[in-house]
Design a protein around this motif. Structure first.
Motif, short mmCIF file in Angstrom:
data_model
loop_
_atom_site.label_atom_id
_atom_site.label_comp_id
_atom_site.label_asym_id
_atom_site.label_seq_id
_atom_site.Cartn_x
_atom_site.Cartn_y
_atom_site.Cartn_z
N LYS A 110 5.21 119.07 -26.37
CA LYS A 110 3.97 118.22 -25.31
C LYS A 110 3.24 119.82 -24.46
O LYS A 110 4.44 120.07 -23.82
N LEU A 111 3.09 120.34 -24.26
CA LEU A 111 2.20 121.39 -23.25
C LEU A 111 1.14 120.81 -22.51
O LEU A 111 -0.06 120.41 -22.80
N MET A 112 1.62 120.69 -20.56
CA MET A 112 0.26 119.94 -20.01
C MET A 112 0.42 120.62 -18.36
O MET A 112 1.45 121.20 -18.07
N ASP A 113 -1.26 120.79 -18.47
CA ASP A 113 -1.42 121.47 -17.17
C ASP A 113 -1.05 120.29 -16.11
O ASP A 113 -1.27 119.35 -16.12
N GLY A 114 -0.95 120.57 -14.93
CA GLY A 114 -0.41 119.38 -13.70
C GLY A 114 1.10 119.26 -13.05
O GLY A 114 1.95 119.83 -13.53
N ASP A 115 1.20 118.45 -12.25
CA ASP A 115 1.92 118.07 -11.65
C ASP A 115 2.87 117.59 -12.60
O ASP A 115 3.05 116.36 -13.09
N LEU A 116 4.36 117.31 -12.52
CA LEU A 116 5.31 117.44 -13.47
C LEU A 116 4.98 115.34 -13.08
O LEU A 116 5.64 115.03 -14.54
N ILE A 117 5.90 114.68 -12.38
CA ILE A 117 6.60 113.06 -12.38
C ILE A 117 4.62 112.88 -12.58
O ILE A 117 4.96 111.82 -13.75
N SER A 118 3.35 113.36 -12.21
CA SER A 118 2.30 112.83 -12.68
C SER A 118 1.92 112.51 -14.50
O SER A 118 2.06 112.04 -15.07
N ASN A 119 2.12 113.55 -14.99
CA ASN A 119 3.14 114.31 -16.74
C ASN A 119 3.53 113.20 -17.37
O ASN A 119 3.40 112.22 -18.05
N ILE A 120 4.39 113.12 -16.41
CA ILE A 120 5.98 112.00 -17.42
C ILE A 120 5.18 110.72 -17.54
O ILE A 120 5.69 110.01 -18.04
N LYS A 121 4.64 110.35 -16.10
CA LYS A 121 3.86 108.67 -16.18
C LYS A 121 2.91 108.40 -16.99
O LYS A 121 2.80 107.49 -17.71
N GLU A 122 2.40 110.11 -17.38
CA GLU A 122 0.87 109.82 -18.78
C GLU A 122 1.54 109.38 -19.74
O GLU A 122 1.04 108.84 -20.02
N CYS A 123 2.55 110.20 -19.70
CA CYS A 123 3.71 110.21 -20.91
C CYS A 123 3.82 109.34 -21.58
O CYS A 123 3.71 108.77 -22.86
N VAL A 124 4.88 108.76 -20.71
CA VAL A 124 5.34 107.63 -21.03
C VAL A 124 4.47 106.56 -21.36
O VAL A 124 4.97 105.53 -22.22
N VAL A 125 3.49 106.13 -21.06
CA VAL A 125 2.62 105.15 -20.84
C VAL A 125 1.57 106.11 -22.60
O VAL A 125 1.79 104.90 -23.45
N GLU A 126 1.35 106.93 -22.22
CA GLU A 126 0.54 107.23 -23.83
C GLU A 126 1.12 106.93 -24.88
O GLU A 126 0.77 107.11 -26.07
#
Length: 276
Positions: free
Chosen positions: A91-107
């Motif tokens: 998964k390649l995501m633009d944006g803040d690391l922590i926000s992306n981690i939290k988003e991935c954990v849920v999604e």
């Protein structure tokens, strides 16, 4: 099937943590999602009115190319460890690391997060103001932090620190689930100081509750809580230190103060943080 998330910048630290993610995936029968994040540079577009979009497209393409080139290296590493059968998703995501981690954990319905840290010299940076430290206090699933110099070995002994709080029971149950899969023994440590208010009846109730589990309880009386934990890790040859997510100040005091030199030898073991 369970899912493990490992954020990576393809550094040596992150690649070492990937080894632990692979081994954990084998133990718990999980698949791995490799996350790489990037942030677009902040540029005043007033000075680049014509090629602003071109500049950002170029940056995004370069990031993608690096990501594409690094992924096969992770697959090769898995093959070398005879773990090529483990499913890897990227998964390649633009944006803040922590926000992306939290988003991935849920999604992505993540069960574990595995991240690397720089080891003894990096404990301060790890727990104060860094991405991994931020993740510890904000991610809702268990997080395994792996020092750079940690070398994966069979997990025989896990130390779980507790203050015999009711909410620690769930955390210990989670640790025991992992221990069963690795056939490890859990050593539950409570450091009792003069200010401690835990009654003997409480400790006995825990022993009775976990009587059928592979766990031993240790109560050490000392006013030097953090030093006692470090000594316990050394004496009992602990492979993983597990603890509930206490206030961040506890981690800072444990790993950042004058104890840094004392833990330099044993800092090469991973720390498993169980969220409350």
């Amino acid at each position: 099937m369970k899912r493990i998330l490992i954020p990576t910048d393809f550094s040596e630290v992150a690649t070492n943590a990937f080894v632990y993610a692979l081994e954990l995936a084998k133990i718990i029968d999980a698949e791995i999602i490799v996350l790489h994040t990037f942030q677009m540079p902040i540029i005043d577009y007033q000075y680049f009115p014509e090629n602003y979009k071109q500049l950002f497209d170029s940056f995004e393409l370069a990031t993608f190319e690096k990501f594409k080139d690094e992924i096969p290296k992770l697959r090769d590493l898995a093959e070398k460890r005879n773990l090529g059968h483990i499913n890897l998703y990227h998964k390649l995501m633009d944006g803040d690391l922590i926000s992306n981690i939290k988003e991935c954990v849920v999604e992505e319905k993540i069960d574990f997060v595995v991240m690397g840290t720089a080891g003894a010299s990096g404990w301060k940076e790890f727990f104060i103001g860094t991405k991994t430290g931020d993740a510890i206090s904000s991610v809702s699933v268990p997080l395994l932090s792996v020092p750079l110099k940690a070398q994966y070995r069979t997990i025989r002994y896990i130390c779980f620190t507790t203050r015999f709080r009711d909410k620690d029971i769930k955390a210990l149950q989670s640790v025991l689930q992992i221990a069963k899969l690795t056939q490890a023994e859990v050593k539950c440590l409570y450091v009792q100081s003069l200010a401690s208010d835990v009654k003997d009846e409480k400790i006995e109730a825990w022993k009775k509750l976990f009587a059928n589990e592979q766990v031993s309880f240790f109560v050490h009386t000392s006013e030097y809580v953090k030093e006692t934990i470090i000594d316990f890790i050394d004496i009992h040859e602990i492979d993983v230190l597990a603890m509930a997510n206490y206030k961040r100040s506890f981690f800072e005091e444990l790993f950042v103060t004058h104890l840094t030199e004392k833990i330099s030898y044993k800092s090469n073991i991973p720390v498993l943080v169980i969220q409350e």
